[in-house]
Design an enzyme around this catalytic site. Sequence first.
Site, PDB file in Angstrom:
ATOM      1  N   ASN A  31      20.271  -3.363   4.777  1.00 36.15           N
ATOM      2  CA  ASN A  31      21.131  -3.347   3.600  1.00 36.15           C
ATOM      3  C   ASN A  31      22.460  -2.743   4.037  1.00 36.15           C
ATOM      4  O   ASN A  31      22.566  -1.536   4.197  1.00 36.15           O
ATOM      5  CB  ASN A  31      20.481  -2.490   2.494  1.00 36.15           C
ATOM      6  CG  ASN A  31      21.405  -2.335   1.290  1.00 36.15           C
ATOM      7  OD1 ASN A  31      22.435  -2.994   1.198  1.00 36.15           O
ATOM      8  ND2 ASN A  31      21.041  -1.451   0.380  1.00 36.15           N
ATOM      9  N   TRP A  32      23.431  -3.620   4.257  1.00 32.72           N
ATOM     10  CA  TRP A  32      24.713  -3.134   4.770  1.00 32.72           C
ATOM     11  C   TRP A  32      25.552  -2.438   3.703  1.00 32.72           C
ATOM     12  O   TRP A  32      26.584  -1.869   4.016  1.00 32.72           O
ATOM     13  CB  TRP A  32      25.503  -4.297   5.385  1.00 32.72           C
ATOM     14  CG  TRP A  32      25.000  -4.707   6.730  1.00 32.72           C
ATOM     15  CD1 TRP A  32      23.987  -4.120   7.448  1.00 32.72           C
ATOM     16  CD2 TRP A  32      25.486  -5.792   7.535  1.00 32.72           C
ATOM     17  NE1 TRP A  32      23.822  -4.774   8.642  1.00 32.72           N
ATOM     18  CE2 TRP A  32      24.715  -5.793   8.731  1.00 32.72           C
ATOM     19  CE3 TRP A  32      26.485  -6.749   7.362  1.00 32.72           C
ATOM     20  CZ2 TRP A  32      24.934  -6.735   9.737  1.00 32.72           C
ATOM     21  CZ3 TRP A  32      26.695  -7.688   8.369  1.00 32.72           C
ATOM     22  CH2 TRP A  32      25.929  -7.677   9.544  1.00 32.72           C
ATOM     23  N   LYS A  33      25.155  -2.551   2.455  1.00 34.99           N
ATOM     24  CA  LYS A  33      25.939  -1.962   1.355  1.00 34.99           C
ATOM     25  C   LYS A  33      27.393  -2.445   1.478  1.00 34.99           C
ATOM     26  O   LYS A  33      27.609  -3.588   1.872  1.00 34.99           O
ATOM     27  CB  LYS A  33      25.800  -0.435   1.388  1.00 34.99           C
ATOM     28  CG  LYS A  33      24.324  -0.011   1.471  1.00 34.99           C
ATOM     29  CD  LYS A  33      24.091   1.443   1.309  1.00 34.99           C
ATOM     30  CE  LYS A  33      22.597   1.735   1.418  1.00 34.99           C
ATOM     31  NZ  LYS A  33      22.245   3.122   1.183  1.00 34.99           N
ATOM     32  N   HIS A  73      18.264  -1.375  -6.537  1.00 36.45           N
ATOM     33  CA  HIS A  73      18.599  -0.324  -5.568  1.00 36.45           C
ATOM     34  C   HIS A  73      19.075   0.924  -6.315  1.00 36.45           C
ATOM     35  O   HIS A  73      19.740   0.822  -7.349  1.00 36.45           O
ATOM     36  CB  HIS A  73      19.691  -0.805  -4.602  1.00 36.45           C
ATOM     37  CG  HIS A  73      19.845   0.125  -3.446  1.00 36.45           C
ATOM     38  ND1 HIS A  73      20.588   1.282  -3.517  1.00 36.45           N
ATOM     39  CD2 HIS A  73      19.300   0.092  -2.202  1.00 36.45           C
ATOM     40  CE1 HIS A  73      20.502   1.912  -2.359  1.00 36.45           C
ATOM     41  NE2 HIS A  73      19.733   1.213  -1.547  1.00 36.45           N
ATOM     42  N   GLU A  79      21.391   2.918  -5.795  1.00 32.65           N
ATOM     43  CA  GLU A  79      22.844   3.013  -6.015  1.00 32.65           C
ATOM     44  C   GLU A  79      23.264   2.175  -7.223  1.00 32.65           C
ATOM     45  O   GLU A  79      24.211   2.516  -7.927  1.00 32.65           O
ATOM     46  CB  GLU A  79      23.588   2.606  -4.729  1.00 32.65           C
ATOM     47  CG  GLU A  79      23.502   3.708  -3.685  1.00 32.65           C
ATOM     48  CD  GLU A  79      23.456   3.240  -2.246  1.00 32.65           C
ATOM     49  OE1 GLU A  79      23.867   2.104  -1.955  1.00 32.65           O
ATOM     50  OE2 GLU A  79      22.991   4.029  -1.402  1.00 32.65           O
ATOM     51  N   GLU A 128      12.218   3.850  -1.937  1.00 32.33           N
ATOM     52  CA  GLU A 128      13.381   4.549  -1.405  1.00 32.33           C
ATOM     53  C   GLU A 128      13.628   5.823  -2.218  1.00 32.33           C
ATOM     54  O   GLU A 128      14.286   5.767  -3.265  1.00 32.33           O
ATOM     55  CB  GLU A 128      14.628   3.655  -1.485  1.00 32.33           C
ATOM     56  CG  GLU A 128      14.538   2.393  -0.665  1.00 32.33           C
ATOM     57  CD  GLU A 128      15.913   1.881  -0.249  1.00 32.33           C
ATOM     58  OE1 GLU A 128      16.059   1.559   0.919  1.00 32.33           O
ATOM     59  OE2 GLU A 128      16.825   1.837  -1.084  1.00 32.33           O
ATOM     60  N   GLY A 152      20.833   8.025   2.950  1.00 31.69           N
ATOM     61  CA  GLY A 152      22.135   8.388   3.505  1.00 31.69           C
ATOM     62  C   GLY A 152      22.330   9.877   3.702  1.00 31.69           C
ATOM     63  O   GLY A 152      23.443  10.338   3.966  1.00 31.69           O
ATOM     64  N   SER A 168      17.157   6.992   5.365  1.00 34.06           N
ATOM     65  CA  SER A 168      17.439   7.625   6.673  1.00 34.06           C
ATOM     66  C   SER A 168      16.459   7.210   7.769  1.00 34.06           C
ATOM     67  O   SER A 168      16.089   8.015   8.618  1.00 34.06           O
ATOM     68  CB  SER A 168      17.480   9.158   6.526  1.00 34.06           C
ATOM     69  OG  SER A 168      18.505   9.540   5.633  1.00 34.06           O
ATOM     70  N   GLY A 211      19.762   1.295   5.739  1.00 32.90           N
ATOM     71  CA  GLY A 211      21.203   1.321   5.488  1.00 32.90           C
ATOM     72  C   GLY A 211      21.947   1.633   6.778  1.00 32.90           C
ATOM     73  O   GLY A 211      22.162   0.765   7.627  1.00 32.90           O
ATOM     74  N   GLY A 212      22.302   2.886   6.960  1.00 34.25           N
ATOM     75  CA  GLY A 212      23.168   3.316   8.073  1.00 34.25           C
ATOM     76  C   GLY A 212      22.772   2.770   9.434  1.00 34.25           C
ATOM     77  O   GLY A 212      23.620   2.243  10.167  1.00 34.25           O
TER      78      GLY A 212
HETATM   79  P1  13P Z   1      20.080   4.823   4.700  1.00 26.53           P
HETATM   80  O1  13P Z   1      19.199   4.170   5.734  1.00 26.53           O
HETATM   81  O2  13P Z   1      21.515   4.863   5.091  1.00 26.53           O
HETATM   82  O3  13P Z   1      19.535   6.169   4.275  1.00 26.53           O
HETATM   83  O4  13P Z   1      20.027   3.893   3.389  1.00 26.53           O
HETATM   84  C1  13P Z   1      18.805   3.502   2.884  1.00 26.53           C
HETATM   85  C2  13P Z   1      19.018   2.488   1.823  1.00 26.53           C
HETATM   86  O5  13P Z   1      19.488   2.804   0.757  1.00 26.53           O
HETATM   87  C3  13P Z   1      18.661   1.092   2.105  1.00 26.53           C
HETATM   88  O6  13P Z   1      18.680   0.321   0.961  1.00 26.53           O
END
Ligand code: 13P
Length: 255
Positions: A9-11, A95, A97, A167, A173, A213, A234-235
């Site tokens: 998930n590149w956001k 998600h 967010e 999640e 993050g 993470s 994500g990251g």
């Molecule tokens: P991180 O891996 O950056 O913590 O993000 C997780 C995430 O929200 C994937 O959807």
Amino acid sequence: MAQKIVAANWKMNKTLQESIDFSKEFAKNILNLKKTGVILCPPFISLFNINEILKNTPAKIGGQNMHFAESGAYTSEISASMLKSVNCDYVILGHSERRHDFNETNEFIKKKIDTALAKGLKPIICLGEKLEERESEKTKDVVKKQYDSAFEGISTEEVKNCIIAYEPVWAIGTGLTATPEQASEVHTYIRSLLIEQYDAETADSITIQYGGSVKPANAEELIKSADIDGFLIGGASLKVDSFTEIINIVEEVIN
Ligand code: 13P
């Protein structure tokens, strides 16, 4: 057994050129994958190009969100048919967010899930508690409420097209990963909800990803834990090396 699937998930990261550069390099790394599923969810602007670059690889692509309506006056939104038109197989829905920064409710997310399934997109449905909810021992209550809303009226055939991503919001993050025990406990709980609503065989076939993470250093112990069938990252999915490393860890563990 559920397929192990690792999703990126590149956001809101990467320009079109950056997405193209990533995908060209990444495509070479996954040609020999046998068992692990891979999904890339880039920003909408890059879907078309990434699909072209990855079309002869095992990787699939997905949207990070979508609207429940087919079309209409919904400025800035995107529909299931639009995602399908650039060959998306998946879409991330619910998600944290979106839930917390954009006030998406369980009811709103449910409408999207129903639309995605009706239109032939496989939803990656995100569930997870906030820190204060974990601290007040409400994790299972929160996850159950999100689960119940998401899966209400979903048939046995339809649920087989869903991925669930657990999640915990406090782990996203932040560098704070849930321990394998903490994650596994909730995953097993989610599996029990699936068993209750459907049957054991169906429940076992549903991929339940962990997100929060995830990095090469913690992927192995997480993927070896009960009921963890992959990751939503994500990251660490933004760099070809770390994303590939995690995929290779999963592929090795299941072989
Ligand atoms: P991180 O891996 O950056 O913590 O993000 C997780 C995430 O929200 C994937 O959807």
